[in-house]
Design a protein around this motif. Structure first.
Motif, PDB file in Angstrom:
ATOM      1  N   ARG A   2      -1.524 -27.858 100.678  1.00 36.34           N
ATOM      2  CA  ARG A   2      -0.830 -28.380  99.876  1.00 36.34           C
ATOM      3  C   ARG A   2       0.015 -27.615  99.081  1.00 36.34           C
ATOM      4  O   ARG A   2      -0.667 -26.396  98.518  1.00 36.34           O
ATOM      5  CB  ARG A   2      -1.718 -29.464  99.002  1.00 36.34           C
ATOM      6  CG  ARG A   2      -0.659 -30.155  97.627  1.00 36.34           C
ATOM      7  CD  ARG A   2      -1.587 -31.121  96.910  1.00 36.34           C
ATOM      8  NE  ARG A   2      -1.015 -31.777  95.893  1.00 36.34           N
ATOM      9  CZ  ARG A   2      -1.185 -32.549  95.079  1.00 36.34           C
ATOM     10  NH1 ARG A   2      -2.554 -33.107  95.044  1.00 36.34           N
ATOM     11  NH2 ARG A   2      -0.621 -33.165  94.030  1.00 36.34           N
ATOM     12  N   GLU A   3       1.182 -27.898  98.870  1.00 44.96           N
ATOM     13  CA  GLU A   3       2.204 -26.980  97.949  1.00 44.96           C
ATOM     14  C   GLU A   3       2.975 -27.978  97.003  1.00 44.96           C
ATOM     15  O   GLU A   3       3.429 -28.744  97.500  1.00 44.96           O
ATOM     16  CB  GLU A   3       3.001 -26.238  98.964  1.00 44.96           C
ATOM     17  CG  GLU A   3       4.228 -25.391  98.397  1.00 44.96           C
ATOM     18  CD  GLU A   3       5.373 -24.594  99.146  1.00 44.96           C
ATOM     19  OE1 GLU A   3       6.275 -24.383  98.773  1.00 44.96           O
ATOM     20  OE2 GLU A   3       4.850 -24.460 100.368  1.00 44.96           O
ATOM     21  N   PHE A  22      -0.584 -24.008  95.114  1.00 42.00           N
ATOM     22  CA  PHE A  22      -1.008 -24.119  96.680  1.00 42.00           C
ATOM     23  C   PHE A  22      -2.505 -24.340  96.470  1.00 42.00           C
ATOM     24  O   PHE A  22      -3.331 -23.883  95.596  1.00 42.00           O
ATOM     25  CB  PHE A  22      -0.896 -22.809  97.335  1.00 42.00           C
ATOM     26  CG  PHE A  22       0.572 -22.362  97.335  1.00 42.00           C
ATOM     27  CD1 PHE A  22       1.466 -22.817  98.308  1.00 42.00           C
ATOM     28  CD2 PHE A  22       1.018 -21.408  96.393  1.00 42.00           C
ATOM     29  CE1 PHE A  22       2.674 -22.486  98.490  1.00 42.00           C
ATOM     30  CE2 PHE A  22       2.313 -20.821  96.521  1.00 42.00           C
ATOM     31  CZ  PHE A  22       3.004 -21.431  97.548  1.00 42.00           C
ATOM     32  N   GLY A  23      -3.050 -25.639  97.259  1.00 42.42           N
ATOM     33  CA  GLY A  23      -4.323 -26.031  97.550  1.00 42.42           C
ATOM     34  C   GLY A  23      -4.374 -27.402  96.445  1.00 42.42           C
ATOM     35  O   GLY A  23      -3.568 -27.737  95.968  1.00 42.42           O
ATOM     36  N   LEU A  55      -8.144 -21.860 100.479  1.00 46.82           N
ATOM     37  CA  LEU A  55      -7.308 -23.146 100.053  1.00 46.82           C
ATOM     38  C   LEU A  55      -7.542 -24.347 100.725  1.00 46.82           C
ATOM     39  O   LEU A  55      -7.760 -25.350 100.232  1.00 46.82           O
ATOM     40  CB  LEU A  55      -5.957 -22.917 100.129  1.00 46.82           C
ATOM     41  CG  LEU A  55      -5.310 -21.639  99.216  1.00 46.82           C
ATOM     42  CD1 LEU A  55      -3.728 -21.225  99.536  1.00 46.82           C
ATOM     43  CD2 LEU A  55      -5.204 -21.954  97.726  1.00 46.82           C
ATOM     44  N   GLU A  56      -7.410 -24.190 101.984  1.00 47.70           N
ATOM     45  CA  GLU A  56      -7.912 -25.480 103.050  1.00 47.70           C
ATOM     46  C   GLU A  56      -9.240 -26.122 102.597  1.00 47.70           C
ATOM     47  O   GLU A  56      -9.333 -27.241 102.624  1.00 47.70           O
ATOM     48  CB  GLU A  56      -7.457 -25.396 104.515  1.00 47.70           C
ATOM     49  CG  GLU A  56      -5.869 -24.780 104.591  1.00 47.70           C
ATOM     50  CD  GLU A  56      -5.781 -24.184 105.994  1.00 47.70           C
ATOM     51  OE1 GLU A  56      -6.802 -24.066 106.564  1.00 47.70           O
ATOM     52  OE2 GLU A  56      -4.651 -24.001 106.160  1.00 47.70           O
ATOM     53  N   ASN A  57     -10.020 -25.135 102.445  1.00 48.20           N
ATOM     54  CA  ASN A  57     -11.237 -25.576 102.109  1.00 48.20           C
ATOM     55  C   ASN A  57     -11.971 -25.998 100.737  1.00 48.20           C
ATOM     56  O   ASN A  57     -12.812 -26.278 100.319  1.00 48.20           O
ATOM     57  CB  ASN A  57     -12.246 -24.606 102.771  1.00 48.20           C
ATOM     58  CG  ASN A  57     -12.476 -24.589 104.286  1.00 48.20           C
ATOM     59  OD1 ASN A  57     -13.044 -25.457 104.834  1.00 48.20           O
ATOM     60  ND2 ASN A  57     -11.918 -23.743 104.927  1.00 48.20           N
ATOM     61  N   GLY A  58     -10.725 -25.888  99.825  1.00 46.82           N
ATOM     62  CA  GLY A  58     -10.855 -26.253  98.493  1.00 46.82           C
ATOM     63  C   GLY A  58     -11.761 -25.316  97.608  1.00 46.82           C
ATOM     64  O   GLY A  58     -12.302 -25.669  96.462  1.00 46.82           O
ATOM     65  N   THR A 106      -7.991 -28.852  87.677  1.00 47.75           N
ATOM     66  CA  THR A 106      -9.123 -28.563  88.686  1.00 47.75           C
ATOM     67  C   THR A 106     -10.474 -28.673  88.110  1.00 47.75           C
ATOM     68  O   THR A 106     -11.396 -28.890  88.614  1.00 47.75           O
ATOM     69  CB  THR A 106      -9.202 -26.919  88.816  1.00 47.75           C
ATOM     70  OG1 THR A 106      -9.258 -26.165  87.577  1.00 47.75           O
ATOM     71  CG2 THR A 106      -7.765 -26.543  89.508  1.00 47.75           C
ATOM     72  N   GLY A 107     -10.585 -28.910  86.692  1.00 45.62           N
ATOM     73  CA  GLY A 107     -11.697 -29.203  85.996  1.00 45.62           C
ATOM     74  C   GLY A 107     -12.566 -27.836  85.880  1.00 45.62           C
ATOM     75  O   GLY A 107     -13.741 -28.139  84.984  1.00 45.62           O
TER      76      GLY A 107
END
Length: 234
Positions: A2-3, A22-23, A55-58, A106-107
């Protein structure tokens, strides 16, 4: 991956400000550009790609703010007192606008500050000024003494934005809980700055990693290797 692109009017600066993010979640990372760099530099130079797995794995969400170096430290057309004063406004913007958004999205309420070259200065200065908001600082070939940018001028704004000056007497307990990586190279023009900061941290018994890459200089290839390595340690 995500961007997202953000642009808003900043009352702090009195002008528009831009940022790429990003992410989709995770620990917020504020990734500063190099000297007078733009918010898209990290993407264009490959730093985002080299962190794509995280990023893809959060694990992380990376915020890439614009710089105002041309209005602050590199503004040789302005009076010397204006340069650090403008940087203090930038510090306020990062604290209120960038981290305000990052913490809400993000919390997570402590961030990672990161950057290469002059971005390493931004990362270190913000982290050491606001250690209660920062869990890790990742500097790659950073510079930590700004006095050469000011033609001999010195005031409180210089002192409180010059890590080698204020850090020795700073006893905020959060400094001892921060993960710190000082990446540099054996032939890096900023090696001395990193050794000086490492010595200050050693004297304060603040744990950190002075990572000197053999046979490397001040350039993007070493930073592209260091950034994901340091992220993996958080």
């Amino acid at each position: 991956m995500r961007e997202d692109y953000h642009k808003w009017y900043s009352p702090i600066l009195g002008r528009d400000f831009e940022m790429l993010v990003f992410g989709h979640g995770g620990i917020p990372v504020v990734l500063f550009p190099t000297s007078q760099g733009r918010y898209f530099e990290a993407k264009d130079r490959g730093l985002i790609d080299c962190a794509s797995w995280f990023l893809e794995n959060g694990y992380f969400k990376i915020y890439c703010p614009d710089s105002i170096d041309s209005l602050s430290w590199y503004n040789k057309g302005a009076a010397p007192w204006v340069r650090p004063a403008n940087h203090s406004l930038y510090d306020q913007l990062i604290k209120e606008d960038v981290l305000g958004r990052a913490f809400y999205e993000t919390g997570n309420y402590r961030a990672v500050m990161a950057g290469c070259s002059f971005g390493g200065y931004h990362a270190a200065n913000f982290a050491f000024r606001h250690p209660d908001m920062v869990q890790a600082m990742l500097s790659m070939s950073g510079i930590f003494d700004m006095r050469d940018q000011l033609d001999g001028y010195y005031d409180d704004n210089v002192f409180y934005n010059n890590p080698v000056d204020y850090l020795p007497n700073d006893n905020d307990p959060n400094l001892w809980n921060m993960k710190i990586a000082l990446g540099t190279g054996e032939w890096d023009i900023c090696l001395g700055y990193n050794q000086q900061l490492s010595e200050i941290l050693d004297r304060k018994n603040i744990s950190h990693w002075l990572d000197v890459a053999p046979n490397e200089k001040h350039d993007w290839p070493v930073w592209l290797r260091q950034f994901p390595k340091y992220l993996s340690l958080i």
